[in-house]
Scaffold this motif. Structure first.
Motif, PDB file in Angstrom:
ATOM      1  N   UNK A 161       0.934  -1.186   0.249  1.00 43.88           N
ATOM      2  CA  UNK A 161       0.149  -0.005   0.001  1.00 43.88           C
ATOM      3  C   UNK A 161       0.913   0.530  -0.344  1.00 43.88           C
ATOM      4  N   UNK A 162       0.432   2.110  -0.482  1.00 44.78           N
ATOM      5  CA  UNK A 162       1.217   3.553  -0.711  1.00 44.78           C
ATOM      6  C   UNK A 162       0.438   4.976   0.559  1.00 44.78           C
ATOM      7  N   UNK A 167      -1.698   1.058 -12.689  1.00 47.85           N
ATOM      8  CA  UNK A 167      -1.054   2.259 -12.733  1.00 47.85           C
ATOM      9  C   UNK A 167      -0.864   3.721 -12.935  1.00 47.85           C
ATOM     10  N   UNK A 168      -2.155   4.046 -14.393  1.00 49.39           N
ATOM     11  CA  UNK A 168      -2.764   5.191 -14.074  1.00 49.39           C
ATOM     12  C   UNK A 168      -3.297   5.323 -12.817  1.00 49.39           C
ATOM     13  N   UNK A 193      -3.823   9.369  -8.563  1.00 48.24           N
ATOM     14  CA  UNK A 193      -4.843   9.505  -7.130  1.00 48.24           C
ATOM     15  C   UNK A 193      -3.515   9.645  -6.113  1.00 48.24           C
ATOM     16  N   UNK A 194      -2.550   9.616  -6.004  1.00 47.31           N
ATOM     17  CA  UNK A 194      -1.110   9.941  -5.438  1.00 47.31           C
ATOM     18  C   UNK A 194      -1.101  11.156  -5.683  1.00 47.31           C
ATOM     19  N   UNK A 195      -0.737  11.607  -7.123  1.00 49.05           N
ATOM     20  CA  UNK A 195      -0.947  13.114  -7.207  1.00 49.05           C
ATOM     21  C   UNK A 195      -1.456  13.836  -6.943  1.00 49.05           C
ATOM     22  N   UNK A 254      -4.193   4.015  -0.011  1.00 47.37           N
ATOM     23  CA  UNK A 254      -4.281   3.780  -1.798  1.00 47.37           C
ATOM     24  C   UNK A 254      -3.322   1.941  -2.159  1.00 47.37           C
ATOM     25  N   UNK A 255      -4.469   1.168  -2.220  1.00 48.27           N
ATOM     26  CA  UNK A 255      -4.577  -0.159  -1.995  1.00 48.27           C
ATOM     27  C   UNK A 255      -3.131  -0.959  -3.234  1.00 48.27           C
TER      28      UNK A 255
END
Length: 240
Positions: free
Chosen positions: A178-179, A216-217, A222-224, A210-211
């Motif tokens: 996870x992130x 990738x996209x 979501x991270x950005x 984020x699981x």
């Protein structure tokens, strides 16, 4: 605050920080053949001193919105200044931070950083460098350490939201963990590549976890969005 006062306070800050960095680096290197815990101790003292100098010499306060559990996951931080890089040993007990390869060539500091367990990022090293980085990351996770990645690749002025570097997607896919994204607005009070710093509040805002296993996209998007949560609302639109 006037520029003259900010300049004076910044000079005091840099003198204090340089002296403390020298002492901590030398202490960390002396501890190398004796105790790994000794090196960790000196690094943490360095980070604690930095926070104290920011608070009392620069007039900066720190606010954390949310929880940052000290667990083996991949943290992705917004990177607006050197502030959040020095802060890592204050946020986690023993983080494994991905750092540019050239930093390890700094006399004394580089030796202590390598022994501490920072992970070198050699962007021109090809597959061999990637395998070494992946192996170091897996070893850190096995030891229960959180990984810390600045996925934008360099310091970004506040309000800008560039695309993430490809390294994030590689680590996310290959590690399968996870992130936790973290937004930081340090660039306002601690602007990058400028000697003069300013009083103010520096905020960490922890985003939703984020699981692992997302396309990738979707993971990158979501991270950005999460790491730019403290930016002006139009930042993401302007950078697309």
């Amino acid at each position: 605050m006037s520029y003259t006062v900010a300049l004076f306070r910044s000079i005091l800050f840099w003198i204090a920080f340089f002296v403390m960095s020298s002492i901590s680096s030398i202490g960390g290197v002396i501890a190398l053949p004796i105790s790994h815990r000794g090196t960790i101790f000196f690094v943490r003292i360095w980070a604690q001193a930095h926070r104290i100098f920011c608070r009392f010499l620069l007039g900066q306060t720190i606010v954390v919105e949310g929880e940052m559990p000290d667990i083996p996951v991949l943290y992705v931080f917004k990177h607006e200044s050197a502030f959040e890089t020095v802060e890592q040993p204050m946020l986690f007990k023993h983080p494994a931070v991905f750092a540019k390869e050239e930093l390890f060539s700094i006399p004394v500091w580089g030796q202590a950083a390598r022994f501490y367990g920072l992970i070198p990022v050699d962007r021109d090293g090809g597959g061999k460098a990637m395998r070494a980085m992946l192996g170091a990351a897996k070893a850190a996770l096995a030891a229960g350490r959180p990984l810390v990645l600045f996925a934008e690749g360099t310091r970004v002025p506040h309000g800008e939201a560039p695309q993430l570097r490809p390294g994030f997607a590689g680590m996310y896919r290959l590690l399968g963990i996870p992130v936790i994204p973290v937004a930081v607005n340090s660039g306002l009070a601690f602007p990058p590549r400028r000697w003069v710093k300013w009083p103010g509040t520096i905020t960490y805002r922890i985003g939703e976890t984020i699981p692992a296993g997302l396309p990738r996209e979707e993971a990158e998007a979501r991270v950005r969005v999460a790491i730019n949560a403290l930016n002006p609302p139009e930042a993401l639109l302007e950078s697309n």
